[in-house]
Design a protein around this motif. Sequence first.
Motif, PDB file in Angstrom:
ATOM      1  N   LEU A   1     -23.414  14.823 -25.941  1.00  0.00           N
ATOM      2  CA  LEU A   1     -24.053  13.634 -26.519  1.00  0.00           C
ATOM      3  C   LEU A   1     -25.571  13.788 -26.538  1.00  0.00           C
ATOM      4  CD1 LEU A   1     -21.881  10.785 -24.963  1.00  0.00           C
ATOM      5  CD2 LEU A   1     -21.951  11.495 -27.363  1.00  0.00           C
ATOM      6  N   ASN A   2     -26.142  14.353 -25.472  1.00  0.00           N
ATOM      7  CA  ASN A   2     -27.592  14.587 -25.446  1.00  0.00           C
ATOM      8  C   ASN A   2     -27.997  15.585 -26.517  1.00  0.00           C
ATOM      9  OD1 ASN A   2     -28.000  12.813 -23.335  1.00  0.00           O
ATOM     10  ND2 ASN A   2     -27.898  14.399 -21.769  1.00  0.00           N
ATOM     11  N   TYR A   3     -27.210  16.641 -26.691  1.00  0.00           N
ATOM     12  CA  TYR A   3     -27.513  17.659 -27.706  1.00  0.00           C
ATOM     13  C   TYR A   3     -27.440  17.051 -29.109  1.00  0.00           C
ATOM     14  CZ  TYR A   3     -26.795  21.626 -30.808  1.00  0.00           C
ATOM     15  OH  TYR A   3     -26.882  22.510 -31.844  1.00  0.00           O
ATOM     16  N   ARG A   4     -26.407  16.285 -29.369  1.00  0.00           N
ATOM     17  CA  ARG A   4     -26.233  15.690 -30.704  1.00  0.00           C
ATOM     18  C   ARG A   4     -27.287  14.633 -30.976  1.00  0.00           C
ATOM     19  NH1 ARG A   4     -22.337  18.602 -33.696  1.00  0.00           N
ATOM     20  NH2 ARG A   4     -21.068  19.603 -32.117  1.00  0.00           N
TER      21      ARG A   4
ATOM     22  N   ASP B   1     -20.419  25.011 -17.663  1.00  0.00           N
ATOM     23  CA  ASP B   1     -21.849  25.329 -17.812  1.00  0.00           C
ATOM     24  C   ASP B   1     -22.719  24.314 -17.081  1.00  0.00           C
ATOM     25  OD1 ASP B   1     -21.589  27.642 -19.239  1.00  0.00           O
ATOM     26  OD2 ASP B   1     -21.867  26.712 -21.198  1.00  0.00           O
ATOM     27  N   CYS B   2     -22.509  24.188 -15.798  1.00  0.00           N
ATOM     28  CA  CYS B   2     -23.256  23.185 -15.036  1.00  0.00           C
ATOM     29  C   CYS B   2     -24.733  23.528 -14.898  1.00  0.00           C
ATOM     30  CB  CYS B   2     -22.638  23.027 -13.651  1.00  0.00           C
ATOM     31  SG  CYS B   2     -21.029  22.232 -13.741  1.00  0.00           S
ATOM     32  N   PHE B   3     -25.089  24.804 -15.019  1.00  0.00           N
ATOM     33  CA  PHE B   3     -26.484  25.181 -14.830  1.00  0.00           C
ATOM     34  C   PHE B   3     -27.283  25.109 -16.128  1.00  0.00           C
ATOM     35  CE2 PHE B   3     -24.219  27.208 -11.316  1.00  0.00           C
ATOM     36  CZ  PHE B   3     -24.845  26.556 -10.280  1.00  0.00           C
ATOM     37  N   GLU B   4     -26.637  24.742 -17.234  1.00  0.00           N
ATOM     38  CA  GLU B   4     -27.356  24.540 -18.493  1.00  0.00           C
ATOM     39  C   GLU B   4     -28.261  23.305 -18.401  1.00  0.00           C
ATOM     40  OE1 GLU B   4     -27.418  26.269 -21.484  1.00  0.00           O
ATOM     41  OE2 GLU B   4     -26.435  27.835 -20.306  1.00  0.00           O
ATOM     42  N   ASP B   5     -27.781  22.302 -17.716  1.00  0.00           N
ATOM     43  CA  ASP B   5     -28.544  21.066 -17.529  1.00  0.00           C
ATOM     44  C   ASP B   5     -28.273  20.590 -16.106  1.00  0.00           C
ATOM     45  OD1 ASP B   5     -29.919  18.708 -17.748  1.00  0.00           O
ATOM     46  OD2 ASP B   5     -28.532  17.755 -19.139  1.00  0.00           O
ATOM     47  N   ALA B   6     -29.087  21.048 -15.187  1.00  0.00           N
ATOM     48  CA  ALA B   6     -28.851  20.767 -13.770  1.00  0.00           C
ATOM     49  C   ALA B   6     -28.934  19.279 -13.450  1.00  0.00           C
ATOM     50  CB  ALA B   6     -29.834  21.544 -12.912  1.00  0.00           C
TER      51      ALA B   6
END
Length: 159
Positions: free
Chosen positions: A118-121, A22-27
């Motif tokens: 880690l960013n999401y959590r 999912d590379c395009f979830e967070d470019a």
Amino acid sequence: MRIEHLPMAPEPWTDWHTSVCDCFEDASTCCYGFWCCPCLACTVSSRSGENTCLPLCDLCSFSLIAAFGIPLFGAPPAALALRASIRNRYKIKGSLCKDVAASCFCVWCSWCQMLRELNYRRNKPTVINIVSVQPASAAQPNPVIHTYPLHTGVLVAPR
């Protein structure tokens, strides 16, 4: 007020917030990983509480192994250890075999997925239960006070 730890039901195991591809979830994370993956790996290591330079051991170990003519088969140890650590810390479904596969076949995407997780959590809100408890003195019953009439000096003999 006092914070009381109540026994809670165990948290269910969840899936990764994003998949490996999912590379395009967070470019921005994937661009960071594409242009400077060692820097991304060091960032993931630091944010997960490990030594910042730990992923550099993966680069050095493979270079030394290749220099001695040993074939490069196997998972990068630091990437595998951090992936398993993050998965266990946040109770993410998976297995060590899946961690080995992600670390071997797409190590850069695996580092990106770990940083996204880690960013999401980090941005996920934390719930704290606060229970208000009365002080111990207020919980005790009020003392009983007995009053007796005063005698004025007149004695009465029993019959």
